[in-house]
Write an enzyme that holds these catalytic residues in place. Sequence first.
Site, PDB file in Angstrom:
ATOM      1  N   PRO A  25       0.838  -1.205   0.000  1.00 41.41           N
ATOM      2  CA  PRO A  25       0.000   0.000   0.000  1.00 41.41           C
ATOM      3  C   PRO A  25       0.867   1.248   0.000  1.00 41.41           C
ATOM      4  O   PRO A  25       1.843   1.320   0.748  1.00 41.41           O
ATOM      5  CB  PRO A  25      -0.782  -0.112   1.316  1.00 41.41           C
ATOM      6  N   MET A  26       0.530   2.206  -0.855  1.00 41.89           N
ATOM      7  CA  MET A  26       1.240   3.483  -0.889  1.00 41.89           C
ATOM      8  C   MET A  26       0.213   4.594  -0.960  1.00 41.89           C
ATOM      9  O   MET A  26      -0.640   4.601  -1.860  1.00 41.89           O
ATOM     10  CB  MET A  26       2.203   3.544  -2.091  1.00 41.89           C
ATOM     11  N   ALA A  27       0.288   5.513  -0.002  1.00 39.88           N
ATOM     12  CA  ALA A  27      -0.692   6.596   0.096  1.00 39.88           C
ATOM     13  C   ALA A  27      -0.712   7.421  -1.183  1.00 39.88           C
ATOM     14  O   ALA A  27       0.331   7.831  -1.694  1.00 39.88           O
ATOM     15  CB  ALA A  27      -0.367   7.488   1.290  1.00 39.88           C
ATOM     16  N   CYS A 110       4.618   1.956   9.211  1.00 42.22           N
ATOM     17  CA  CYS A 110       4.627   3.337   8.729  1.00 42.22           C
ATOM     18  C   CYS A 110       5.497   4.221   9.628  1.00 42.22           C
ATOM     19  O   CYS A 110       5.317   4.240  10.849  1.00 42.22           O
ATOM     20  CB  CYS A 110       3.208   3.886   8.683  1.00 42.22           C
ATOM     21  N   LYS A 152       2.538  -6.127   8.754  1.00 41.79           N
ATOM     22  CA  LYS A 152       3.772  -5.626   8.168  1.00 41.79           C
ATOM     23  C   LYS A 152       4.468  -4.754   9.199  1.00 41.79           C
ATOM     24  O   LYS A 152       3.826  -3.956   9.890  1.00 41.79           O
ATOM     25  CB  LYS A 152       3.493  -4.810   6.900  1.00 41.79           C
ATOM     26  N   ASN A 213      10.579  -7.171   2.171  1.00 40.03           N
ATOM     27  CA  ASN A 213      10.271  -5.877   1.578  1.00 40.03           C
ATOM     28  C   ASN A 213      11.488  -4.972   1.697  1.00 40.03           C
ATOM     29  O   ASN A 213      12.159  -4.962   2.726  1.00 40.03           O
ATOM     30  CB  ASN A 213       9.067  -5.271   2.300  1.00 40.03           C
ATOM     31  N   GLY A 237       7.035  -2.072  -3.299  1.00 41.60           N
ATOM     32  CA  GLY A 237       6.478  -0.740  -3.150  1.00 41.60           C
ATOM     33  C   GLY A 237       6.999   0.203  -4.215  1.00 41.60           C
ATOM     34  O   GLY A 237       6.568   0.184  -5.358  1.00 41.60           O
TER      35      GLY A 237
END
Length: 380
Positions: A25-27, A110, A152, A213, A237
């Site tokens: 997920p990437m904002a 995050c 994660k 990752n 990502g």
Amino acid sequence: MTTLLSVAPLRLGSLQIDPPVVLAPMAGVTNAAFRRLCAEQGAGLYVCEMITSRGVVERDEKTLNMLVFADVEDVRSVQLYGVDPYYVGEAVKILAGDYGVAHVDLNFGCPVPKVTRKGGGAALPYKRGLLERILRAAVGAAAPYGIPVTMKTRKGIDDDHITYLDAGRIAEDAGCAAIALHGRTAVQHYSGTADWTSIARLKEHVSIPVLGNGDIWEAADAVRMLEATGADGVVVGRGCLGRPWLFRDLAAVLSGSPPPTLPTLGEVVAMMRRHAELLADLMGEDRGLRDIRKHMAWYLKGFVAGQQVRASLGMVSSLAELDGLLGELDPAQPYPVAELGQPRGRQGSPRKVALPAGWLDDTDGVTDDLAAAELDISGG
């Protein structure tokens, strides 16, 4: 030359992910349009932008509007943020029961200040007891629906406060289906080099699947990571920014086939046009074309394109205007091989992690009102 590697599918509860590749997920990036674009390139698991548990439970309009999925997303996957076990558990019930979500990933990685200063994201695993309560709440809420819960995380807050091995043990004991590790500390943010040896150590430490990752810029990097760490899959990502075909390459090399040839600028232009079209369908042409602007520099990185064309693409406002600008690019131009293996997206430098007062005083006690620490704004 890329080494070929045939990798087994990833098992997450009843789900089989083949190849074992997950879009991180990437904002502001991994909305339904981008996820569909990536899914069209190759199978895998494509995770929605991070949403907050409080936003789901309180039916926040922005949060619920993010729960849109493309037809090609056979497995609806959502990354959930939360610091309060109650909110997290209730949000999982809503996602599974009302939105058909088939996989929930919990964000404990995050590093951005607005998240960590509330004790969330990469800060939270330092509080081992709270981490366990959240994971058990999520797994318990998901169990009646038969959906897997994963988490994660990062190595820790900094080199003096490493948490990932404890987090792995806690995740396994709580019933998580897998754990993904970004091989950086929170203080690193996205700077420096990912520590793949930490992924290997975690793999030796737990029996549930481990996903690696960090610094997967090409399909060859994924092969090297899997060989070096023994990980069960990879999370991608920033490497796919402006390069959705990375998932096509990953699907090939992880099935034992050679990677496809690099795209020409003409093929990249076709991908840019498809991306814009999907965004227009999702948001409407005006919003969709404003959203595509940030992707333009990523798509054209390393290619020869006039300064004026680049500037105009960064301000494009309609599909017709986009078509005219893309028509000025040379479709026969070969892919700039000098860009292969180079970092993409944000990098920056190490920075102090914002934490709640007294957060590092102990590894368990949390006396503040957890509900007050919940973010209500989704999207990272």
